[in-house]
Structures are given as structure tokens and as C-alpha cells.
Design a protein around this motif. Structure first.
Motif, PDB file in Angstrom:
ATOM      1  N   ARG A 331       2.664-172.365  67.254  1.00  0.00           N
ATOM      2  CA  ARG A 331       1.976-173.543  67.634  1.00  0.00           C
ATOM      3  C   ARG A 331       0.988-174.427  66.625  1.00  0.00           C
ATOM      4  O   ARG A 331       1.536-175.456  66.667  1.00  0.00           O
ATOM      5  CB  ARG A 331       0.917-173.356  68.968  1.00  0.00           C
ATOM      6  CG  ARG A 331       0.479-174.623  69.672  1.00  0.00           C
ATOM      7  CD  ARG A 331      -0.547-174.249  70.722  1.00  0.00           C
ATOM      8  NE  ARG A 331      -1.645-173.682  70.207  1.00  0.00           N
ATOM      9  CZ  ARG A 331      -2.333-173.016  71.029  1.00  0.00           C
ATOM     10  NH1 ARG A 331      -2.086-172.569  72.258  1.00  0.00           N
ATOM     11  NH2 ARG A 331      -3.720-172.351  70.282  1.00  0.00           N
ATOM     12  N   THR A 351       8.079-176.288  71.531  1.00  0.00           N
ATOM     13  CA  THR A 351       8.833-175.715  72.725  1.00  0.00           C
ATOM     14  C   THR A 351       8.995-174.302  72.700  1.00  0.00           C
ATOM     15  O   THR A 351       8.750-173.971  73.901  1.00  0.00           O
ATOM     16  CB  THR A 351      10.026-176.429  72.862  1.00  0.00           C
ATOM     17  OG1 THR A 351       9.794-177.901  72.623  1.00  0.00           O
ATOM     18  CG2 THR A 351      10.782-176.073  74.003  1.00  0.00           C
ATOM     19  N   GLN A 354       5.584-172.437  73.255  1.00  0.00           N
ATOM     20  CA  GLN A 354       5.149-172.685  74.665  1.00  0.00           C
ATOM     21  C   GLN A 354       5.941-171.480  75.570  1.00  0.00           C
ATOM     22  O   GLN A 354       5.463-170.929  76.292  1.00  0.00           O
ATOM     23  CB  GLN A 354       5.488-173.996  75.421  1.00  0.00           C
ATOM     24  CG  GLN A 354       4.868-174.192  76.900  1.00  0.00           C
ATOM     25  CD  GLN A 354       5.170-175.479  77.397  1.00  0.00           C
ATOM     26  OE1 GLN A 354       5.472-176.653  76.603  1.00  0.00           O
ATOM     27  NE2 GLN A 354       5.087-175.523  78.783  1.00  0.00           N
ATOM     28  N   ASP A 355       7.319-171.448  75.543  1.00  0.00           N
ATOM     29  CA  ASP A 355       8.058-170.636  76.385  1.00  0.00           C
ATOM     30  C   ASP A 355       7.753-169.158  75.981  1.00  0.00           C
ATOM     31  O   ASP A 355       7.657-168.506  76.883  1.00  0.00           O
ATOM     32  CB  ASP A 355       9.549-170.680  75.674  1.00  0.00           C
ATOM     33  CG  ASP A 355      10.049-172.296  76.484  1.00  0.00           C
ATOM     34  OD1 ASP A 355       9.498-172.696  77.338  1.00  0.00           O
ATOM     35  OD2 ASP A 355      11.254-172.590  75.835  1.00  0.00           O
ATOM     36  N   GLU A 365      -3.156-170.337  76.658  1.00  0.00           N
ATOM     37  CA  GLU A 365      -2.403-170.711  75.394  1.00  0.00           C
ATOM     38  C   GLU A 365      -1.224-171.560  75.581  1.00  0.00           C
ATOM     39  O   GLU A 365      -0.667-172.413  74.967  1.00  0.00           O
ATOM     40  CB  GLU A 365      -2.099-169.548  74.621  1.00  0.00           C
ATOM     41  CG  GLU A 365      -3.523-168.702  74.188  1.00  0.00           C
ATOM     42  CD  GLU A 365      -4.515-169.578  73.301  1.00  0.00           C
ATOM     43  OE1 GLU A 365      -4.092-170.495  72.875  1.00  0.00           O
ATOM     44  OE2 GLU A 365      -5.521-168.941  72.920  1.00  0.00           O
ATOM     45  N   GLU A 366      -0.479-171.109  76.797  1.00  0.00           N
ATOM     46  CA  GLU A 366       0.767-171.984  77.259  1.00  0.00           C
ATOM     47  C   GLU A 366       0.318-173.509  77.396  1.00  0.00           C
ATOM     48  O   GLU A 366       1.132-174.401  77.180  1.00  0.00           O
ATOM     49  CB  GLU A 366       1.297-171.382  78.357  1.00  0.00           C
ATOM     50  CG  GLU A 366       2.609-171.911  78.870  1.00  0.00           C
ATOM     51  CD  GLU A 366       2.939-171.522  80.422  1.00  0.00           C
ATOM     52  OE1 GLU A 366       3.841-172.299  80.846  1.00  0.00           O
ATOM     53  OE2 GLU A 366       2.298-170.697  80.861  1.00  0.00           O
ATOM     54  N   ARG A 368      -2.037-175.203  76.394  1.00  0.00           N
ATOM     55  CA  ARG A 368      -2.578-175.755  75.189  1.00  0.00           C
ATOM     56  C   ARG A 368      -1.173-176.296  74.388  1.00  0.00           C
ATOM     57  O   ARG A 368      -0.974-177.553  73.942  1.00  0.00           O
ATOM     58  CB  ARG A 368      -3.261-175.135  74.266  1.00  0.00           C
ATOM     59  CG  ARG A 368      -4.510-174.906  74.733  1.00  0.00           C
ATOM     60  CD  ARG A 368      -5.600-174.021  73.972  1.00  0.00           C
ATOM     61  NE  ARG A 368      -5.685-174.493  72.303  1.00  0.00           N
ATOM     62  CZ  ARG A 368      -6.450-174.122  71.543  1.00  0.00           C
ATOM     63  NH1 ARG A 368      -7.251-172.973  71.906  1.00  0.00           N
ATOM     64  NH2 ARG A 368      -6.454-174.293  70.449  1.00  0.00           N
ATOM     65  N   ALA A 369       0.095-175.340  74.395  1.00  0.00           N
ATOM     66  CA  ALA A 369       1.213-175.883  73.624  1.00  0.00           C
ATOM     67  C   ALA A 369       1.901-176.971  74.349  1.00  0.00           C
ATOM     68  O   ALA A 369       2.248-177.740  73.573  1.00  0.00           O
ATOM     69  CB  ALA A 369       1.925-174.577  73.454  1.00  0.00           C
ATOM     70  N   ALA A 370       1.607-177.048  75.801  1.00  0.00           N
ATOM     71  CA  ALA A 370       2.400-178.224  76.513  1.00  0.00           C
ATOM     72  C   ALA A 370       1.503-179.279  76.204  1.00  0.00           C
ATOM     73  O   ALA A 370       2.086-180.491  76.272  1.00  0.00           O
ATOM     74  CB  ALA A 370       2.373-177.841  78.062  1.00  0.00           C
ATOM     75  N   ALA A 389       1.303-180.705  81.317  1.00  0.00           N
ATOM     76  CA  ALA A 389       0.051-180.042  80.499  1.00  0.00           C
ATOM     77  C   ALA A 389      -1.064-180.159  81.599  1.00  0.00           C
ATOM     78  O   ALA A 389      -1.765-178.994  81.751  1.00  0.00           O
ATOM     79  CB  ALA A 389      -0.317-180.771  79.351  1.00  0.00           C
TER      80      ALA A 389
END
Length: 490
Positions: A331, A351, A354-355, A365-366, A368-370, A389
Motif C-alpha cells: 500500500r 487494489t 486491499q484484497d 488496514e483494508e 485505509r487501502a480503500a 472506504a
């Protein structure tokens, strides 16, 4: 005692009381150790007790993990020779914890040795025992469900035995597990409980304060997070505890990052990097600050330093199979690429990150990636780009982060303003237990699972839910889940 006792065992026991009374401030009792060793003579049982405390001194005072590991291994060997199983188990557990934090290849084998029979029941649920070492290994290895089961069982047994110090530690560890899973509301409640317990009994205040800082920055109040982290740094420095100075600074750096102070984040986390290098810590899953530092470096324009940090840390994370650390680094690297104009590569890497974080159960953390991905949407981000998000932040109850998402969406000019989505703000009017139960329902937990995690009966869960429905003006647990997803109850 020392003025009267002539028997070596009595004298060593008295010296150990002095050492243990010093708590984290072991540097204040340095003069004790040579005298204790002299009184122990060549008795392996007595020497084992002294070397076990020397292991703690090596870690806390000298800030040297390798010295602590060596002393603990020596203490375990002496205790085994003397048939002192309790000291042997405590020393092996210390050795295992130290090796885990160091990223030492022998850590799994040492944990296994510490867990072999026969066990001492008091050591088995002690916060410095083998169960705690196993928990640390599990959470650093991204085995969150098993880590939660392990620490919940340890907490239950510590409470049954009236082990208050261990209870403080285990409540904090459970909060850490929930935070890692992205259950920020639940983590905040547990962290605040741990801090209250720590302050009431004067035990473990620094670790509880820094963990509560992390929880506040993720799911509560950022100003409180900053104050708690600074308090923890000051106290750890006063105690001369280098290990907790680095951990408290990591908490401060994270709070500064959430507060939007990128320059402050860089200053704090650069100090953490320097301290951990000196301590001999190589496992990036110990503090998980590396991604935050890399992202802060991007914000202040230090792209080369950010990339170097990502490269070095990724090598260590891959060696130790720290999958969530690798995903967070991906990320951060995507943001480096975006800053260098490599837009498509950045979107693809974000992407994938996030997955992967979703697969690992790293909820915040997911999210935050979104959030980062929403800002890179082509051709131009609009309010709708932030919907996912915002949904993920609401699911985590990551309120400080949700405010950032909402602000970014409001500032985006690409689309007409959308109707405000329903949020979980209504939960703030609930009592603590009601809020915890509602939060667990949002995570999909059954009544039986909620009862187990909160140490209450199923009937208490049902009665609490009835009150929640009445206060929120809803009819079922499905409506609570709809609130979490930002939809109006049906």
C-alpha cells in the motif's frame, strides 16, 4: 532480612524481592545483581533465579535483546539442572518472547519447549509465561482468530486465580487483537478498561497507555491519543526502559499520522527505527510502524527514503512470512508510485493490497487501502469514489479515519453532493456494555460468541440487545447490521 539472614537461599530470595519491586526501573537496582550472584555461589537453583532477572535487565536497561536472550537461555539451563521447573518455564518463555520479537529462527522451537509438559499451572497463565509467548507469535503471524481464542482463555484463567497483574496484560492483549482485526470500537473499550486497571493497581501503566493511544487514534479521540502517547514516552524514558520508549514513540507516530502531522510522524518513527536497530529487533510485525513512516515520508516529499524503507522492510517481512506487513508495505509503495506519476501501477498495487488485507482479516488496514485507492480513481475522484472506504471505516468504527474520508468526499468537486448516509453515531448514546454487544453484532457474532468474548451469559446478551433495539428505535439485529453498512433500518 538481609541483615539477619545467613542462609544463601534466604538472601537470594530477599534480593529478588528488591529486584521485582523495582518494576521497569531495573537500572535503579544495578548494585543488587553482583551481591545476589555472590550469595548464590555455585548453586544452580539460586543462580537460575538471578540470571532470569539479569535477562530482564539486559532487555530493559541495556536495550539488548541478544543479551536478554542469552541470559534467559542460561537461566533455563541452570534451572533444568537444579530441577526447578517453574524458573525453567519462566526463562524459556522469556527466551521465546525475545526470539519472537527479534525474528530469531529458533523462536518456534523455543515456544514448543516452553509449552511441553510438565507445566506449572501458575506459570501457564502468567503474563510472562508460555501462553503469552504463544499469543505474541500468533498475532505477529496474522493468526488473529487463534490469537483471540488463546488470550481469551488466558484472561479467564487469570481472573479465576485473582492474578491482577496478568489480567491487566491480557485485557490489553485482547484489545490489541481486536484492533488488528479492525474492531476499533471493541478495542477502544478494552484498552480503556486495561488503562483503568493499570492505574488502579499501578501495574503496566506504560504499555496500557500506549495501547490505548493506538485505540484512541483508530476509533476514538485523536487529541487523547496524542496525550496518552506522549505520557507513555515520558514515563518510559524516565524508567530508562528502551523497549517501551520505542513502542511508545511508535504509538505517538501513528497518532501524529492520523492527526495529519506528517512531519511529526517522520520525526517520531525515525527515532523508533534507530532504537529498534540498536535493540536488535528485526521483525517488522513487532511494531508495525514501517508503513506509516513510509506514507508520512511520501507526504513530506522524501520518496527515495520511503522506497528504501519499503525495500529493506519487505525483505525482512518475506523472510518471516509476515503477510499483512507485506500488504501494508505494498500500500505504501503504491503511494510512492502515485507520487512519481505511475498512476496505473499505483492503482493496481493498491487494489491487490486491499484484497490481500481483506483476506487476512486486517479490517482497518483494508479500509485505509480503500481510502488511498479512492483518492486515485480516474479520471477524477468524486464523492461516490469514497463510498467503499466510508463503508469499511464505519464497519470498523474507525471514527477518526471516517472523518478524514468524509472530509475528502466533501472536498471532491467531481460529483453533485450525495444524500448523507446513516452512520453508527447512534451507538454513542448507548451504555458501554450495550455498545460492545451492538458492535459485535455488527461484526456478525452470534449471541453465544458475544457471551464468550464479553464473559457474560447468553441471557445477558439477549437482555442487552433488547435495550439496544429500544434505544435505537429498531427491531432486530439485522437493523444493527444495516446501520453499520450505512443504510436505514428496514
Amino acid at each position: 532480612m538481609l541483615t539477619r539472614a545467613a542462609v544463601p537461599a534466604d538472601r537470594v530470595r530477599a534480593w529478588m524481592v528488591v529486584v521485582e519491586a523495582a518494576g521497569q526501573a531495573l537500572g535503579d537496582v544495578d548494585a543488587v545483581f553482583p551481591q545476589a550472584l555472590a550469595d548464590a555461589g555455585d548453586d544452580p537453583r539460586l543462580l537460575a533465579q538471578v540470571h532470569y532477572q539479569l535477562a530482564w535487565r539486559g532487555l530493559v536497561v541495556e536495550g539488548d535483546f541478544e543479551e536478554g536472550r542469552r541470559e534467559a537461555a542460561h537461566a533455563a539451563e541452570l534451572a533444568a539442572r537444579a530441577g526447578d521447573r517453574r524458573t525453567e518455564l519462566m526463562a524459556l518463555s522469556f527466551q521465546a518472547q525475545t526470539e519472537t520479537l527479534m525474528g530469531h529462527p529458533e523462536a518456534p522451537a523455543t515456544i514448543k519447549r516452553a509449552l511441553t509438559e510438565p507445566q506449572d499451572p501458575q506459570v501457564a497463565c502468567h503474563h510472562n509465561g508460555a501462553g503469552s509467548a504463544r499469543f505474541r507469535w500468533l498475532i505477529m503471524s496474522d493468526q488473529l482468530a487463534e490469537a483471540r481464542t488463546t488470550v481469551t482463555a488466558l484472561l479467564r484463567e487469570a481472573r479465576r486465580r485473582g492474578m491482577v497483574e496478568s489480567e491487566v496484560h491480557y485485557v490489553r492483549m485482547l484489545a490489541e487483537t481486536e484492533l488488528r482485526a479492525g474492531h476499533c470500537g471493541r478495542a477502544l473499550d478494552l484498552a480503556r478498561e486495561s488503562l483503568r486497571l493499570a492505574r488502579d493497581c499501578g501495574i503496566g501503566e506504560v504499555p496500557s497507555a500506549l495501547l490505548t493511544s493506538l485505540a484512541e487514534a483508530s476509533g476514538g479521540d485523536v487529541d487523547s491519543a496524542l496525550a496518552l502517547a506522549r505520557e507513555a514516552v515520558e514515563q518510559a524514558e524516565e524508567d530508562g526502559d528502551q523497549m517501551y520508549v520505542s513502542r511508545a514513540l511508535a504509538a505517538l507516530g501513528y497518532a501524529q499520522f492520523v492527526a495529519g502531522d506528517a512531519a511529526g510522524t517522520v520525526r517520531s518513527l525515525r527515532r523508533v527505527r534507530e532504537l529498534e536497530t540498536g535493540l536488535g529487533i528485526t521483525d517488522p510485525a513487532r511494531g508495525r510502524w514501517h508503513g506509516d513512516l513510509a506514507e508520512a515520508l511520501v507526504r513530506v516529499g522524501e520518496l527515495d527514503e520511503a522506497q528504501e524503507l519499503v525495500d529493506v522492510t519487505r525483505e525482512q517481512a518475506l523472510r518471516l512470512a509476515r503477510d499483512s506487513v507485506v500488504a501494508v508495505l505494498d500500500r505504501a509503495e503504491a503511494l510512492i508510485r502515485a507520487a512519481r506519476g505511475q498512476h496505473d501501477a499505483a492503482v493496481a498495487q493498491l487494489t491487490a493490497a486491499q484484497d490481500r488485507l481483506a483476506e487476512l482479516g486486517s479490517g482497518l488496514e483494508e479500509a485505509r487501502a480503500a481510502f488511498a485507492l479512492a483518492a486515485l480513481r480516474a479520471p477524477a475522484p468524486g464523492p461516490a469514489s469514497y463510498d467503499e472506504a466510508a463503508r469499511l471505516m464505519r464497519r470498523c468504527r474507525a471514527l477518526p479515519w471516517l472523518k478524514q474520508v468524509d472530509a475528502a468526499a466533501a472536498a471532491s468537486p467531481a460529483a453533485p453532493p450525495a444524500a448523507p448516509a446513516a452512520t453508527t453515531d447512534g451507538l454513542e448514546g448507548l451504555a458501554s456494555m450495550e455498545r460492545q454487544v451492538a458492535s459485535l453484532v455488527m461484526e456478525g457474532a452470534t449471541n453465544r460468541e458475544i457471551a464468550a468474548r464479553l464473559f457474560i451469559s447468553v441471557k445477558t446478551v439477549e437482555a442487552t440487545l433488547t435495550r439496544v433495539y429500544r434505544k435505537l428505535g429498531i427491531r432486530s439485529r439485522v437493523d444493527i447490521v444495516r446501520l453499520a453498512a450505512g443504510r436505514r433500518p428496514g
